[in-house]
Scaffold this active site. Sequence first.
Site, mmCIF file in Angstrom:
data_model
loop_
_atom_site.group_PDB
_atom_site.id
_atom_site.type_symbol
_atom_site.label_atom_id
_atom_site.label_comp_id
_atom_site.label_asym_id
_atom_site.label_seq_id
_atom_site.Cartn_x
_atom_site.Cartn_y
_atom_site.Cartn_z
ATOM 1 C CG ASP A 410 -1.916 1.054 1.283
ATOM 2 O OD1 ASP A 410 -2.844 0.973 0.467
ATOM 3 O OD2 ASP A 410 -1.792 1.975 2.120
ATOM 4 C CD GLU A 439 -2.333 1.632 -3.661
ATOM 5 O OE1 GLU A 439 -3.332 2.291 -3.965
ATOM 6 O OE2 GLU A 439 -1.628 1.898 -2.676
#
Lengths: 692, 692
Positions: A410, A439
């Site tokens: 993330d 990401e």
Amino acid sequence: MTRLPAEGRCRATIDAVLPNVDDGRYPLKRIVGERVAIEAHCYADGHDRLRAMLLWQIVADRQVADRQVADRQVADRRVADPEADVGEVYEVEMTADVDDVWRADFLPRVPGLYQYAVLAWVDPFDSWRHDLERRDDVQDIRVALSVGAALIEGAADRAASGDAESLRSWSAGLRTAANDPRSDGGRLKTMALDTGRTELARRHADRRFATRRDYTLIVDRKRAEFSAWYELFPRSSAVQPGRHGSFRDVEEQLPELARMGFDVLYFPPIHPIGRVNRKGVNNALAAAPTDVGSPWAIGATEGGHKAILPALGGFEDFHRLVARAAELGIEIALDLAFQCAPDHPYVTAHPQWFRRRPDGSVQYAENPPKKYQDIYPFDFESADWPALWRELKSVVDFWIDQGIKIFRVDNPHTKALGFWQWLIDAVKREHADVIFLAEAFTRPKLMLGLAKLGFTQSYTYFTWRNSKRELTSYFIELSTGPSREFYRPNLWPNTPDILPEPLQSGLRPVFAARLVLAATLSGNYGIYGPTYELLESAARESGSEEYLDSEKYQLRHWPLHRPDSLRSLITRVNRARRENPALQSNQELRFCTIDNDQVIAYWKRDAASGNVVLTVVNLDPLHVQSGWLELDLERLQLDPRMEFQVHDLLSDQRYLWRGPRNYVSLDPQRMPAHVLRLRRRQRRENDFDYFL
Amino acid sequence: MTRLPAEGRCRATIDAVLPNVDDGRYPLKRIVGERVAIEAHCYADGHDRLRAMLLWQIVADRQVADRQVADRQVADRRVADPEADVGEVYEVEMTADVDDVWRADFLPRVPGLYQYAVLAWVDPFDSWRHDLERRDDVQDIRVALSVGAALIEGAADRAASGDAESLRSWSAGLRTAANDPRSDGGRLKTMALDTGRTELARRHADRRFATRRDYTLIVDRKRAEFSAWYELFPRSSAVQPGRHGSFRDVEEQLPELARMGFDVLYFPPIHPIGRVNRKGVNNALAAAPTDVGSPWAIGATEGGHKAILPALGGFEDFHRLVARAAELGIEIALDLAFQCAPDHPYVTAHPQWFRRRPDGSVQYAENPPKKYQDIYPFDFESADWPALWRELKSVVDFWIDQGIKIFRVDNPHTKALGFWQWLIDAVKREHADVIFLAEAFTRPKLMLGLAKLGFTQSYTYFTWRNSKRELTSYFIELSTGPSREFYRPNLWPNTPDILPEPLQSGLRPVFAARLVLAATLSGNYGIYGPTYELLESAARESGSEEYLDSEKYQLRHWPLHRPDSLRSLITRVNRARRENPALQSNQELRFCTIDNDQVIAYWKRDAASGNVVLTVVNLDPLHVQSGWLELDLERLQLDPRMEFQVHDLLSDQRYLWRGPRNYVSLDPQRMPAHVLRLRRRQRRENDFDYFL
């Protein structure tokens, strides 16, 4: 006076070693079973002969499991390379091409961190041999044999006993013959140029003055470049509306996900969710007592990054789920979100890992004027960074121990890049088959930078590339630019954070077209599942890319068997991917000219099998669009006078085409795309299945 | 577990620093007065603000004389950079452009070896300021001021006393204002964003965690890129035929060479010539007793590389010649031919510097089946290489002490490349204005390799590039390819070793055309003089590029005032070069389309002055050739509706042209080339000289 170099006798120059990533400052990336073909520009002064060697070794600690994964996935079995052992150094002699370009390759058969090096040296033995070949005066030849005998003795000194004896006997023979007045030049040359013994002498070359350039390489398992991801929130997976879903509920869905053809099932964070400053439904500042909070607000009294939210189940359920998924060919991917809710145990146990405000409180995440009071970022400038880095690695190790080998990271671009470089290297040394997906939706150089430093796969700008021109230029860049050596795109038409504007139309042809584009433009793609297959299209507000009633902040219930679901299309697309090697990597992607700006067409090819898949997509969701599609028959090695078949893997229809220009027409109401396998006519007569 | 880095808090990444030569493994090259413009790709994680700095310094020991040379030659005086001091580090703040590209430049004003570095760091003060600008809540602003005050105190701690006091008073003021309940947000922001004090704080930035990338640069005096060379054998310079020429004879020729416009006068080796195995006339194996031998067979009882052949004169004559030449703006260039005749003193004094044959004799130069028994090469693999290297450097130092600053290096590609790299670096650290011309005619990568490792100028393949297509593609490569950063071409239409086949025709238009091409395609060019201007065309034998009765092996006598000499053309060409900055560097070279394959046309431009010179050459020596020449008016910033003047600097004729297509016609019997200065019409009315 300028200091002399330590050794002035290294005469070879190695000028360029290609391909490389930033001249070797970052590793090259390859897949198990994919040849690593290296070109080096080597030269030296004068007319002496050069030799060059490509050295390679696996430096990672690799587990038996890795080798098994590799064995299952190596497609190219034609080459009988030895299976490499960790630490052992293998050598491949490089051969000179024109213009001082030297080439060699090797086949990595297990995943791992590799080192390779190019070694080049002026070779006295080869130089001597080359000179001798051109001599014709017998007296010169006698002298040359005596020079050569000394060189061969040198090789014998470097050799182990068996070779050494053979070399010494050759050398002695040359000396005797050279001194024998009866021997003629031709016979002497033949003795000295003996091919078998030459190879023996060359095996023990004098490399004292070799020049060397070192590089690194990451070899990944096949899934690093070929994967179909499905993202779901386990808490929304209960069959009954309103109930908090659990790993048991997800387990029920596995067979259907496998039937649809997904092989990576990715969950948002599964850890306890903070209660302090918890966000409410639709990101409301204050949560109601029943609100479940955002899974990315990690950590509460129950635990942090190494704990599971009790409502999802326990570790036993989790292990069962992982095992059941594996049986169905599905790997579970977890989310690595390195940040804390205010009530994460780290905040009290390691206060030094967080930045403080002047009043002593912990600095929450901020991007003025926005405030994220439910999230405490780690302070990567903490003086205690070594302990922080080690603890974060222990989180990864913990989940690897639970059977997880794929991590979706993330927002890696908001944590120190040096940390990721160290973490990925450290993890892959111990577990070469771990995959990290970055990401990051950020600036271009930072996106590429994350891939360079080691991320296995990367999210892309595909999510916002809609027109033919945007898609074409972006994918030409990705497939032919320098980033092709290290950036592996993973294409997502949507994510829990991004409901792109075209999908907000709710039009089924848009969802279908974006799915086909994602699944065929790259070996890796993924969908944020239930919302995608159910054509979820409502945004939180106009101009926003946030989903209305987003699962990020509340439980949702998905009627997965609704008749308008895209499941059947998804299944066909994934089957086409599994059956066609061309769609399983990004080796070769070519766009076709077509006289309609609403229709995009491109083909991919797999070199080993020759498999070619041509995809044609109508980007207009409302109208039939047609055009003349041009194929580069020469590049595709198709005979312009022979018919060939294009087999639509979505509709199962087959068409006969001939020549470079063929007509296509796509009605978005029926199906906005063709995924066409090219089948060449076979030359055998009267054969029923005469297209292959 | 993988070891942690020494410092994990360096968050900035520097990804590319451009331009560079092999990512910094070799130095960039620039000329005094030429801006060094650097672009760096810098980024870091998160939203914090980056700062980047370009650092540079002169690392060479530089002499006062160098600075004088530089001062005379800096054309660009617009910029008031401080004159740099050796060792002092200068800093230029880099500014961010789009896409994480940062830029800065500096102006080197003295020749020398330079180092430069890009430094990038996440800047807490800039980040704080950027955040504050976007805040509007007064309570947030109060907190921010207290954070900022602490940062400013940190800057004060790093500053010297004056700045420190000012910073501390600012910081105290911010704290007081922040705690004053009456202050409003706007006023607090104004105080904290104070521009002047901000600059003070930024001057003492916290760079503890900066990332750094280091590079090197060679800055040469102008003559490195703009020089006109004339080569002659002093022994053939006597006015009376048959007499051995001397430095005194050369001195007599200096005024005429200066009138012709040459600024470098280069001599083949001037040292004692070996008598053992001396070659005779036309390279005969055995020399007659009166034969003078090849100047490249260096060394005899009279001495070696630090001695002068007595017949040429003594050191006093040599010094007089060098001084007289300098007065006329001519520098003497010597030949560095690092090889020995068998009777060179080195052979007995340092037998370990030479390779031995099995019978103990010294190995002469060989390229089987060819033998060069009059030449002993040094063995660069000698165990005594450090002494050999140092001795060879002492040869260069010796001639520098005699006033020589330009060396034409004979066959550098047959001596160890590492030796040259060390030698050039070592010499230039002490004498930054020394120029080394690499006389290598060898394989492309080796040619480029020599330039990379430090040679100032290089011979080229121009000597064999004759057709329009060959010339165009070669010069596009040299002027726009990566080598433009380090390879400075010096174009020679002939040399004592090379009488190219077209010149063997003896046709005057060929000599004229090749001269104009050499002098206008590159800032550096040279001719092997007397033979060229007198159209010497006889080869030793058919298919050979050797001159018949070459000066390499015998005395020649040149009737320099023969009426068909090219002297007048040479004089006009050199004057055009001196008067037009466009011809003095290789900044910008563009080829023009012209509808005749026998006519080549190209223009060069100097950015600072705007000077543009268009050269048009008829490559056909026998026939008039004409064509329509196309000019890219937009690139030349010429108004397509306005007339402009082209002024032929060879014939002094002026033509008025208009628009992008104009007609040219060249009669080789009259003059095979135009060298056209473009003159723009001035807007003032009734001005006599209205083209500039």
